[in-house]
Design an enzyme around this catalytic site. Structure first.
Site, PDB file in Angstrom:
ATOM      1  CG  ASP A   1      -4.764   4.558   0.267  1.00 18.78           C
ATOM      2  OD1 ASP A   1      -5.682   3.751   0.069  1.00 18.78           O
ATOM      3  OD2 ASP A   1      -4.131   4.606   1.333  1.00 18.78           O
TER       4      ASP A   1
ATOM      5  NE  ARG B   1      -9.841   2.794  22.070  1.00 22.86           N
ATOM      6  CZ  ARG B   1      -8.845   1.952  21.788  1.00 22.86           C
ATOM      7  NH1 ARG B   1      -9.062   0.648  21.844  1.00 22.86           N
ATOM      8  NH2 ARG B   1      -7.659   2.398  21.476  1.00 22.86           N
TER       9      ARG B   1
ATOM     10  CG  HIS C   1     -11.678   5.323   5.941  1.00 20.66           C
ATOM     11  ND1 HIS C   1     -11.354   4.070   5.481  1.00 20.66           N
ATOM     12  CD2 HIS C   1     -10.783   5.601   6.921  1.00 20.66           C
ATOM     13  CE1 HIS C   1     -10.303   3.603   6.154  1.00 20.66           C
ATOM     14  NE2 HIS C   1      -9.942   4.530   7.038  1.00 20.66           N
ATOM     15  CG  LEU C   2     -15.989   8.432   9.949  1.00 20.80           C
ATOM     16  CD1 LEU C   2     -17.202   8.672  10.836  1.00 20.80           C
ATOM     17  CD2 LEU C   2     -15.515   9.720   9.296  1.00 20.80           C
TER      18      LEU C   2
ATOM     19  NE  ARG D   1      -2.826   2.816   2.963  1.00 23.50           N
ATOM     20  CZ  ARG D   1      -2.788   3.509   4.089  1.00 23.50           C
ATOM     21  NH1 ARG D   1      -2.114   3.046   5.124  1.00 23.50           N
ATOM     22  NH2 ARG D   1      -3.396   4.671   4.180  1.00 23.50           N
TER      23      ARG D   1
ATOM     24  N   GLY E   1      -7.017   8.836  10.612  1.00 26.75           N
ATOM     25  CA  GLY E   1      -7.146   9.600   9.384  1.00 26.75           C
ATOM     26  C   GLY E   1      -8.565   9.392   8.877  1.00 26.75           C
TER      27      GLY E   1
ATOM     28  N   GLY F   1     -11.852   2.614  11.969  1.00 27.70           N
ATOM     29  CA  GLY F   1     -11.933   2.294  13.383  1.00 27.70           C
ATOM     30  C   GLY F   1     -13.058   3.000  14.121  1.00 27.70           C
ATOM     31  CB  ILE F   2     -13.985   6.587  14.473  1.00 29.88           C
ATOM     32  CG1 ILE F   2     -12.673   6.929  15.190  1.00 29.88           C
ATOM     33  CG2 ILE F   2     -15.141   7.389  15.069  1.00 29.88           C
ATOM     34  CD1 ILE F   2     -12.213   8.358  14.975  1.00 29.88           C
TER      35      ILE F   2
END
Length: 350
Positions: free
Chosen positions: A127, A257, A180-181, A70, A184, A302-303
């Site tokens: 990307d 978190r 996409h959270l 990537r 980044g 992730g978020i």
């Protein structure tokens, strides 16, 4: 007709992490043989982590037919996924200024693979490739032509994640928005499977506020700071990429978190999360305008995948857009690297 079976090593090099996975690829079917990841890698340790990964995989994975990497950015001269050769390597080196947080580590890993797995073909998965056909109206910055010719334009990022979302959906709706959270973060408008606009710009710093990145700023802010103590590109880069965003507003952390735990007792934590949700809503709304409406909104990263309370906070402010489907899907960048690498290897001249 016999389908080729390939063993592919996917390497996903981030600004402070390295994910790796060995895949068996048979046509469109993928099977993960073994994999892992390392977070919080020091600047000089990527090659050492690669050594550890190869030693671990040696016990579980067969000989590799190809290695896929990537790369966050290919610069203005490298726009699509491709097999590595000397020309491609030179273009990647030229692209370092576009993404200085990510590119040096990825190039170091690329070079290390060449010496540790000599003769194994390598693929470069970008990307930026998903956004290569964005229309001129969304790609172009309002700058003079001589500046734009330097490669200053909107490139867009998180393309491998977006490819994986489209792949998972199978038949994507005509008007799709993907949020996409993660540390980044970006939001992309996709019409019939093709990117038409996205929030990140020439670099991954653009868009809305992220874990440690500012997102879009009034250009006058940077000029003002240059005149008031931030007298170098390095100082501004550190401020915009490492010290701002959720970390800067909260006064210490970019960990969502932790911010959620502190939200009720810490006004700065509450402000940081409220700003994040507000800016995501604004950006989603803008992408809906670009598409003339929205059929589906997908949360990933992730978020996006795990912070259900923040998702609800974002969605509640989008009711004016009318009814649309909401999905939560995993970002499968590593699978997409393996899939692209197998395709490139099979289509390249032998």
């Amino acid at each position: 007709m016999e389908v080729a079976v390939l063993n592919v090593l996917a390497l996903n090099c981030g600004s402070s992490s390295l994910k790796f996975g060995a895949y068996k690829v048979e046509g469109t079917d993928l099977k993960l043989i073994a994999g892992g990841d390392r977070e919080e890698i020091g600047e000089q340790d990527y090659v050492a982590v690669l050594d550890e990964a190869l030693q671990a995989l040696n016990l579980k994975a067969p000989q590799f037919d190809a290695v896929g990497h990537r790369f966050v950015h290919g610069g203005r001269h490298l726009r699509d996924h491709c097999m590595l050769d000397a020309t491609v390597a030179e273009k990647l080196s030229d692209a370092v200024p576009y993404a200085p947080l990510h590119m040096p580590a990825a190039l170091a890993v690329l070079k290390a693979v060449r010496s540790k797995l000599p003769g194994v073909p390598q693929a470069v998965c970008l990307d930026t490739a998903f956004h290569r056909n964005m229309p001129e109206v969304s790609r172009t910055f309002a700058l003079p032509e001589n500046v734009r010719k330097l490669g200053v334009e909107r490139y867009g990022f998180h393309g491998l994640s977006l490819e994986s979302i489209v792949q998972q959906l199978g038949s994507a709706p005509a008007r799709l928005i993907v949020a996409h959270l993660g540390n980044g973060a970006s939001i992309t408008a996709i019409r019939n499977g093709v990117s038409v606009d996205t929030s990140m710009g020439m670099t991954p710093t653009g868009g809305f506020l992220m874990g440690t990145r500012t997102g879009d700023l009034d250009p006058g802010v940077l000029i003002y700071l240059l005149r008031h103590g931030y007298g170098s590109a390095e100082a501004l880069e550190r401020l915009c990429d490492r010290e701002s965003g959720l970390r800067g507003v909260s006064g210490g952390t970019s960990d969502v978190r932790e911010l959620l735990e502190r939200r009720n007792s810490d006004s700065n934590a509450d402000l940081a999360l409220s700003m994040f949700c507000y800016q995501v809503r604004k950006t989603v709304s803008g992408m809906a305008a670009a598409l003339g409406g929205v059929d589906m909104l997908v949360f990933t990263g992730g978020i996006g995948e795990h912070a259900g309370g923040l998702r609800e906070e974002i969605i509640c402010g989008l009711a004016f857009l009318g009814k649309f489907e909401i999905r939560v899907l995993p970002s499968r960048e590593d699978e997409q690297i393996a899939r692209n690498t197998a395709r490139l290897l099979l289509s390249s001249p032998q």
